[in-house]
Design an enzyme around this catalytic site. Structure first.
Site, PDB file in Angstrom:
ATOM      1  N   ILE A  65     -10.001   2.541  -3.957  1.00 12.61           N
ATOM      2  CA  ILE A  65      -8.923   3.151  -4.736  1.00 12.61           C
ATOM      3  C   ILE A  65      -8.382   2.174  -5.764  1.00 12.61           C
ATOM      4  O   ILE A  65      -8.185   2.508  -6.928  1.00 12.61           O
ATOM      5  CB  ILE A  65      -7.797   3.627  -3.807  1.00 12.61           C
ATOM      6  CG1 ILE A  65      -8.317   4.800  -2.983  1.00 12.61           C
ATOM      7  CG2 ILE A  65      -6.569   4.036  -4.590  1.00 12.61           C
ATOM      8  CD1 ILE A  65      -7.394   5.220  -1.929  1.00 12.61           C
TER       9      ILE A  65
ATOM     10  N   ASP B 112       8.847  -8.085  -1.360  1.00 16.35           N
ATOM     11  CA  ASP B 112       8.376  -7.557  -2.641  1.00 16.35           C
ATOM     12  C   ASP B 112       8.898  -6.137  -2.831  1.00 16.35           C
ATOM     13  O   ASP B 112       8.139  -5.208  -3.061  1.00 16.35           O
ATOM     14  CB  ASP B 112       6.837  -7.587  -2.667  1.00 16.35           C
ATOM     15  CG  ASP B 112       6.273  -7.273  -4.049  1.00 16.35           C
ATOM     16  OD1 ASP B 112       7.018  -7.404  -5.029  1.00 16.35           O
ATOM     17  OD2 ASP B 112       5.099  -6.885  -4.136  1.00 16.35           O
TER      18      ASP B 112
ATOM     19  N   LYS C   1      -6.874  -1.638   3.919  1.00 18.89           N
ATOM     20  CA  LYS C   1      -6.542  -2.763   3.044  1.00 18.89           C
ATOM     21  C   LYS C   1      -7.442  -3.923   3.452  1.00 18.89           C
ATOM     22  O   LYS C   1      -7.291  -4.485   4.530  1.00 18.89           O
ATOM     23  CB  LYS C   1      -5.066  -3.114   3.238  1.00 18.89           C
ATOM     24  CG  LYS C   1      -4.553  -4.098   2.230  1.00 18.89           C
ATOM     25  CD  LYS C   1      -3.033  -4.187   2.329  1.00 18.89           C
ATOM     26  CE  LYS C   1      -2.517  -5.289   1.427  1.00 18.89           C
ATOM     27  NZ  LYS C   1      -1.067  -5.425   1.522  1.00 18.89           N
TER      28      LYS C   1
ATOM     29  N   GLN D  76      -7.922  -2.388  -6.713  1.00 18.55           N
ATOM     30  CA  GLN D  76      -8.136  -3.777  -6.327  1.00 18.55           C
ATOM     31  C   GLN D  76      -7.037  -4.648  -6.918  1.00 18.55           C
ATOM     32  O   GLN D  76      -6.788  -4.623  -8.117  1.00 18.55           O
ATOM     33  CB  GLN D  76      -9.497  -4.267  -6.817  1.00 18.55           C
ATOM     34  CG  GLN D  76      -9.701  -5.743  -6.550  1.00 18.55           C
ATOM     35  CD  GLN D  76     -11.086  -6.239  -6.824  1.00 18.55           C
ATOM     36  OE1 GLN D  76     -11.964  -5.478  -7.215  1.00 18.55           O
ATOM     37  NE2 GLN D  76     -11.292  -7.530  -6.632  1.00 18.55           N
ATOM     38  N   GLY D  77      -6.379  -5.378  -6.049  1.00 20.78           N
ATOM     39  CA  GLY D  77      -5.368  -6.319  -6.515  1.00 20.78           C
ATOM     40  C   GLY D  77      -5.925  -7.721  -6.424  1.00 20.78           C
ATOM     41  O   GLY D  77      -7.129  -7.905  -6.280  1.00 20.78           O
ATOM     42  N   ALA D  78      -5.030  -8.707  -6.501  1.00 15.16           N
ATOM     43  CA  ALA D  78      -5.466 -10.091  -6.398  1.00 15.16           C
ATOM     44  C   ALA D  78      -5.850 -10.414  -4.966  1.00 15.16           C
ATOM     45  O   ALA D  78      -6.769 -11.172  -4.702  1.00 15.16           O
ATOM     46  CB  ALA D  78      -4.363 -11.012  -6.869  1.00 15.16           C
ATOM     47  N   GLU D  79      -5.147  -9.797  -4.035  1.00 16.40           N
ATOM     48  CA  GLU D  79      -5.273 -10.132  -2.630  1.00 16.40           C
ATOM     49  C   GLU D  79      -6.311  -9.291  -1.903  1.00 16.40           C
ATOM     50  O   GLU D  79      -7.038  -9.787  -1.061  1.00 16.40           O
ATOM     51  CB  GLU D  79      -3.924  -9.876  -1.933  1.00 16.40           C
ATOM     52  CG  GLU D  79      -2.917 -10.960  -2.109  1.00 16.40           C
ATOM     53  CD  GLU D  79      -3.163 -12.087  -1.144  1.00 16.40           C
ATOM     54  OE1 GLU D  79      -2.858 -11.907   0.041  1.00 16.40           O
ATOM     55  OE2 GLU D  79      -3.661 -13.131  -1.566  1.00 16.40           O
TER      56      GLU D  79
END
Lengths: 257, 387
Positions: free
Chosen positions: A17, A157, A40, A19-22
């Site tokens: 779905i 966050d 995740k 992609q982040g940094a983590e």
């Protein structure tokens, strides 16, 4: 590893779905007939020393699961945990059908010349669909954050994109006046703390997020804080004082070169 | 201190989000090509490096580095540089260094269009010496002065040399550790160290091991680390897009008191297998600290949606850091830009470059305002020359 692990097979059968940094986020199914789960996956970082990478990933997946679990036990609305594979870096949580609060509130007017991810429906129309007003939404946010802080979990966050409102179509509310529920998501930066300071900073971060993503958000944030105050009870006076202090800090700091 | 930094970071991150997208769309730079070549002398001396360099901006928009001279104040192993002695070093060598930079550029003072000097940030006493020298030259030869932010100097030089367009900048040196991105006439700090700088962390550890300060303590740590094999567990402290490094220094120092530690790096006997050597410690320190830096840089890149990363500052010439950053960038489909020690380590030419850009936009520093300051954040500078 001769055979691929169950977690890896699960990922390969799921849809990516974002992609982040983590991490990479997938939508998948644990059983063919079961309901959807959000996966995740904290993939391997090859730039890091392998043993350092393994330790970090393990600690972070476990940490996130632990924070979610603590929230669940204390009755905070967060996604339920479906599976944890810390050594592979995979966390499976409940798939929440609904919309991010970010898209339910009026956003910046100068967004027009942006990348064009303007929602088709106007925010007020969508809110109608969820059967709540902005005031009710703020009330729900305040209550949920207060419940989380009472459980001594700091989100780390808090932004309007890290909150979701469940779609009334796929959810049966206990409260007839509020057909939906507010869910806090993404506990990737969360930690456990009893300090007033940490809770105040958490609120301050949200205040900044409101101010930068939603214009004229002061009354909304104030409404949110009022609900928070009511829920959090006697801790409030200390918290309010600290929040005022924190607000004063941010801007003046000058770093030693 | 810790929390205020955290808040500040949020301030910057959140405020700059919608802005970044806007600026990406505008490509026209407000800077017009000069009608005739313009020359600038840059004077740098914010820490233990004294640098003088001459740069020329040509009418076709290109620039030429005419000279880049540097003299470093090197202290004995186990010792750092004191502000007073460093300032003395700069004053003693200033004439020599400036003269040689002009000579190797084949120019005389009257050819210059402006004199640029480091206004800050840095150590007070060395900065004052340089400001004084710059002022004297300016009055003697009747040339305009331009005060330059040291960090912006690094960024501009890195951009000039590598040709990176709009990169996320990791600025790592003895005094600074920042993740920076440009938006709307300002280099915004997305993440930074909450306590000591990464170069400071490495330098101080080199002092603990009494490694040589020649050519630099960081270089000797890098060489030592190449022989290390054992990864010692150290704290890993990233906080969002910020890092904290002081705890790691304390933690690794403890290992030099460990029973398994062998200062000479050799086992005492053939039975002596479970040992920790100075090389292992250097290796572990680099692996841990650099992983943290790459992680926060990646987070900033994901946040902004940028694919380019530029490493500047003295620690930037560490090849292991460049390698790690390269792997990360490659995985994201991006590219890493880095320079070698001539431009990474503090130098005069970077001050000349940033100063000349600002001079061409019509900004100079009048003598009465030609002060220096130890505290001068990167985001305080109005970057008028970029779109």
């Amino acid at each position: 590893m001769a055979t691929t692990s169950a977690s890896m097979r699960l990922i390969s059968s799921s849809t990516l779905i974002s992609q982040g940094a983590e991490a990479k986020v997938y939508k998948g199914y644990l059983t063919p007939s079961g309901s959807a789960v959000l996966l995740k996956y904290r993939f391997k970082k090859t730039y890091r020393h392998p043993s350092l990478d393994t330790t970090l990933t393990k600690a972070r997946v476990a940490g996130e699961a632990r924070a979610l679990l603590k929230c669940l036990r204390s009755g905070v609305n967060v996604p339920g945990i479906r599976m944890v594979d810390a050594s592979e870096g995979l966390l499976g949580i409940e798939w929440i059908e609904g919309k991010s609060v970010k898209y339910l509130l009026p956003s910046g007017a100068d967004d027009g010349d942006g990348e064009g991810e303007v929602p088709v429906e106007s925010p007020s129309q969508t809110l109608e669909h969820f059967g709540i007003s902005v005031d009710t939404l703020m009330n729900l946010i305040g209550i949920e954050i207060a419940k989380m802080h009472l459980a001594d979990i700091i989100h780390g966050d808090l932004t309007t994109s890290n909150m979701m409102v469940r779609d009334p179509a796929s959810f049966t509310s206990l409260d007839p006046k509020v057909p939906t529920e507010l869910v806090l998501i993404d506990f990737g930066l969360s930690y456990h703390s009893t300090l007033v300071e940490d809770k105040a900073v958490d609120l301050y971060v949200l205040e900044r997020a409101f101010a930068s993503t939603h214009p004229d958000s002061e009354p909304m944030f104030a409404g949110m804080l009022a609900a928070y105050e009511k829920q959090v009870g006697k801790e409030w006076s200390a918290l309010r004082r600290r929040l005022d202090e924190v607000r004063l800090r941010g801007r003046k700091r000058s770093m030693v070169g | 201190m810790l929390d205020s930094a955290k808040n500040n970071r949020q301030d910057l991150v959140l405020d700059s989000m919608p802005i970044l997208q806007q600026t990406l769309q505008q490509t026209r730079s407000p800077l017009t090509n000069p009608e005739c070549p313009v020359l600038a002398l840059g004077l740098e001396g914010s820490a233990n490096k004294l640098g003088a360099g001459v740069i020329r901006h040509n009418p076709d928009g290109s620039s030429t580095v005419l000279s880049n001279v540097r003299h470093t104040y090197i202290t004995p192993p186990g010792e750092g540089f004191q502000p007073r002695d460093t300032a003395l070093h700069h004053r003693e060598w200033a004439f020599e260094v400036i003269k040689s930079s002009l000579a190797s550029a084949y120019i005389v003072m009257s050819d210059l269009d402006c004199i640029c000097y480091t206004k800050g940030p840095g150590m007070g006493a060395p900065l004052q010496s340089i400001a004084l020298i710059a002022r004297t030259l300016s009055l003697l030869h009747n040339k305009p002065l331009v005060g330059v932010n040291h960090c912006v100097g690094h960024i501009e030089m890195g951009r000039e040399i590598t040709g990176a367009k709009n990169p996320v900048v990791l600025y790592v040196s003895g005094g600074n550790t920042q993740v920076i991105a440009y938006s709307r006439q300002c280099y915004r700090i997305f993440g930074e160290t909450l306590d000591i700088a990464v170069g400071n962390c490495l330098d101080r550890f080199a002092r603990i091991l009494t490694l040589s300060n020649n050519p630099s303590p960081g270089y000797n740590i890098e060489q030592e680390a190449k022989r290390g094999a054992r990864l010692i567990p150290l704290p890993y402290t990233t906080k969002g897009m910020d890092v904290s490094l002081s705890g790691i220094l304390s933690a690794i120092e403890v290992f030099t008191q460990d029973k398994r530690y062998r200062p000479n790096g050799k086992p005492q006997s053939s039975e002596d297998k479970d040992i920790i050597t100075p090389a292992d410690l250097c290796f572990s320190l680099q692996e841990t600290v650099f992983a943290m830096l790459v992680e926060i840089t990646e987070r900033a890149m994901a946040h902004i949606g940028s694919k380019e990363v530029l490493i500047v500052g003295g620690v930037g010439c560490n090849e292991r850091l460049q390698d790690m950053m390269g792997i990360m960038a490659q995985e994201r489909g991006g590219q890493v830009f880095a320079t070698d020690e001539r431009f990474c380590i503090d130098n005069g030419i970077m001050i000349a470059q940033a100063g000349l850009l600002s001079f061409r936009m019509g900004s100079t520093t009048p003598i009465a305002k030609s002060t220096c300051t130890q505290r001068f954040r990167t985001d305080q500078v109005n970057v008028s020359w970029r779109a």
